[in-house]
Scaffold this motif. Structure first.
Motif, PDB file in Angstrom:
ATOM      1  N   ASN A 210       0.712  -1.172  -0.067  1.00 28.62           N
ATOM      2  CA  ASN A 210       0.104   0.035   0.137  1.00 28.62           C
ATOM      3  C   ASN A 210       0.703   1.167   0.204  1.00 28.62           C
ATOM      4  OD1 ASN A 210       0.696  -1.063   2.906  1.00 28.62           O
ATOM      5  ND2 ASN A 210       0.136   1.019   3.078  1.00 28.62           N
ATOM      6  N   ILE A 211       0.426   2.191  -0.818  1.00 27.63           N
ATOM      7  CA  ILE A 211       0.878   3.771  -0.574  1.00 27.63           C
ATOM      8  C   ILE A 211      -0.066   4.582   0.051  1.00 27.63           C
ATOM      9  CG2 ILE A 211       1.836   5.626  -1.979  1.00 27.63           C
ATOM     10  CD1 ILE A 211       3.031   3.887  -3.789  1.00 27.63           C
ATOM     11  N   GLY A 237       4.064  10.174   3.721  1.00 29.80           N
ATOM     12  CA  GLY A 237       3.084   8.871   3.323  1.00 29.80           C
ATOM     13  C   GLY A 237       3.560   7.861   3.793  1.00 29.80           C
ATOM     14  N   MET A 239       4.027   3.315   3.544  1.00 35.74           N
ATOM     15  CA  MET A 239       3.888   1.999   3.096  1.00 35.74           C
ATOM     16  C   MET A 239       4.304   0.897   3.894  1.00 35.74           C
ATOM     17  SD  MET A 239       7.536   2.106   0.600  1.00 35.74           S
ATOM     18  CE  MET A 239       9.188   2.598   1.540  1.00 35.74           C
ATOM     19  N   GLY A 274       3.362  -1.061  -5.963  1.00 37.65           N
ATOM     20  CA  GLY A 274       2.644  -0.165  -5.061  1.00 37.65           C
ATOM     21  C   GLY A 274       1.184   0.270  -5.613  1.00 37.65           C
ATOM     22  N   CYS A 276      -2.305   2.298  -4.759  1.00 39.60           N
ATOM     23  CA  CYS A 276      -2.849   3.659  -4.065  1.00 39.60           C
ATOM     24  C   CYS A 276      -4.347   3.373  -4.251  1.00 39.60           C
ATOM     25  CB  CYS A 276      -2.300   4.886  -4.968  1.00 39.60           C
ATOM     26  SG  CYS A 276      -0.806   5.017  -5.396  1.00 39.60           S
ATOM     27  N   THR A 280      -5.373   8.527  -2.273  1.00 35.73           N
ATOM     28  CA  THR A 280      -3.860   8.664  -2.044  1.00 35.73           C
ATOM     29  C   THR A 280      -3.337  10.142  -2.650  1.00 35.73           C
ATOM     30  OG1 THR A 280      -3.454   6.322  -2.027  1.00 35.73           O
ATOM     31  CG2 THR A 280      -1.453   7.784  -2.629  1.00 35.73           C
ATOM     32  N   ALA A 284       2.282  12.001  -1.682  1.00 33.89           N
ATOM     33  CA  ALA A 284       2.446  10.377  -0.953  1.00 33.89           C
ATOM     34  C   ALA A 284       3.289   9.664  -1.987  1.00 33.89           C
ATOM     35  CB  ALA A 284       1.311   9.839  -0.381  1.00 33.89           C
ATOM     36  N   LEU A 285       2.241   9.892  -3.228  1.00 34.19           N
ATOM     37  CA  LEU A 285       2.816   8.977  -4.533  1.00 34.19           C
ATOM     38  C   LEU A 285       4.153   9.218  -4.864  1.00 34.19           C
ATOM     39  CD1 LEU A 285       2.579   6.832  -6.628  1.00 34.19           C
ATOM     40  CD2 LEU A 285       1.271   8.397  -7.784  1.00 34.19           C
ATOM     41  N   ALA A 288       6.782   8.116  -2.544  1.00 35.35           N
ATOM     42  CA  ALA A 288       7.038   6.679  -2.830  1.00 35.35           C
ATOM     43  C   ALA A 288       7.742   6.209  -4.049  1.00 35.35           C
ATOM     44  CB  ALA A 288       5.471   6.099  -2.736  1.00 35.35           C
ATOM     45  N   PHE A 294       9.809   0.893  -5.657  1.00 36.26           N
ATOM     46  CA  PHE A 294       8.738   0.299  -6.442  1.00 36.26           C
ATOM     47  C   PHE A 294       9.073  -0.046  -7.847  1.00 36.26           C
ATOM     48  CE2 PHE A 294       6.483   2.421  -2.974  1.00 36.26           C
ATOM     49  CZ  PHE A 294       5.926   1.446  -2.517  1.00 36.26           C
ATOM     50  N   LEU A 297       3.146  -0.002 -10.521  1.00 31.01           N
ATOM     51  CA  LEU A 297       2.302   0.988  -9.725  1.00 31.01           C
ATOM     52  C   LEU A 297       0.837   0.555 -10.120  1.00 31.01           C
ATOM     53  CD1 LEU A 297       1.806   3.643  -8.108  1.00 31.01           C
ATOM     54  CD2 LEU A 297       2.038   4.797 -10.276  1.00 31.01           C
TER      55      LEU A 297
END
Length: 310
Positions: A210-211, A237, A239, A274, A276, A280, A284-285, A288, A294, A297
């Protein structure tokens, strides 16, 4: 050939009536007092002069273009981008389906699963859409169980349900995600139970992680684990139960007593997806992706677009 501005305006008017207002060529001809074949020729001329540009969007072409731009922007190799649904729940179901489709594309066999809202949604989607022909043979949790009742954080139960719907063998982690102290974590991590799950982590070929945003709810005892570090290093964020900032730095604390796959072990996994959820954030992305953790995605296309556009 140079065309007068007056003629270009007339061509634009005809094109607007035809392409944007859905008027028939015969009706436009009657309105202007000319023949229908003349209207047809004017539309052709409008295209030749660039007054009209026709763009055809092949299914998936926009997502493919965004993914290519994300590959240039970050270290990811591929993924799935979905359009927004009618609401957040519908969007999360599309994201869940995208994640399952991606597992098939990759040919995942040994899967490690994180936790969080979208993981819970993915389990719900799988219960309605079993995948008996899945390539997945084994599934294990990447983090221990939470003490809260929310399905999203019940790692073993989610692994059990996913294994059931994917026709895979489940492997469980009978340890808490957040023991009471660092000392208790050290004791638990010296057990045979932990040794066996660590062996599973070393063998996975795909991790579903999870992100999420920071701050998040529930708080997962972050104050005890990190003190003021998260604020000082501008966490944006999360993870698993790791936090990171917008530069992609995973924030480390000597007092962190969470039981989860070690970050170095995770990064050795060949495929790290990852995922989202509908809420999200771009911040945060961005963090990440900058972490370099990652390889793939699953996210909203609009989220990817907002990230690239900034």
């Amino acid at each position: 050939m140079k065309v007068s501005q007056e003629k270009q305006k007339k061509l634009a008017y005809v094109a607007r009536r035809y392409y944007l207002e859905d008027q028939k060529q015969s009706d436009i001809a009657k309105e202007l007092g000319v023949s229908r074949p003349l209207i047809s020729r004017m539309l052709s001329e409008a295209r030749e002069l660039g007054v009209v540009e026709i763009t055809i969007h092949e299914p998936g072409a926009r997502a493919a273009n965004l993914l290519e731009r994300l590959r240039l922007y970050s270290s990811i190799q591929g993924g799935v981008l979905v359009d927004d649904g009618g609401d957040d729940d519908a969007t999360n179901q599309l994201l869940s389906q995208g994640a399952v489709d991606l597992l098939r594309q990759i040919g995942t066999r040994r899967l490690g699963v994180g936790w969080g809202y979208l993981i819970g949604q993915l389990v719900t989607w799988l219960e309605k859409n079993p995948q008996p022909n899945s390539t997945v043979t084994d599934i294990c949790p990447l983090v221990g169980n939470a003490s809260i009742p929310a399905r999203n954080y019940q790692s073993n139960e989610n692994v059990r349900l996913m294994a059931q719907q994917l026709g895979a063998a489940p492997h469980f982690l009978y340890l808490p995600a957040l023991p009471d102290s660092l000392e208790e974590k050290q004791v638990l991590c010296s057990t045979e139970v932990y040794r066996q799950i660590h062996q599973q982590w070393e063998q996975i070929d795909t991790a579903l992680v999870n992100i999420g945003n920071y701050p998040s709810s529930p708080d997962f005892a972050s104050l005890v684990r990190y003190g003021s570090l998260l604020q000082q290093q501008h966490a944006c964020g999360r993870m698993l139960v790791y936090y990171f900032n917008e530069e992609g730095t995973v924030i480390q604390s000597e007092q962190d007593f969470a039981i989860q796959v070690p970050i170095d072990t995770l990064k050795r996994c060949p495929n790290i997806i990852g995922v989202c959820s509908a809420n999200t954030s771009a911040k945060a992305l961005r963090g990440a992706l900058r972490s370099g953790a990652f390889t793939h995605l699953v996210a909203r296309a609009a989220l990817a677009q907002s990230l690239i556009g900034q």
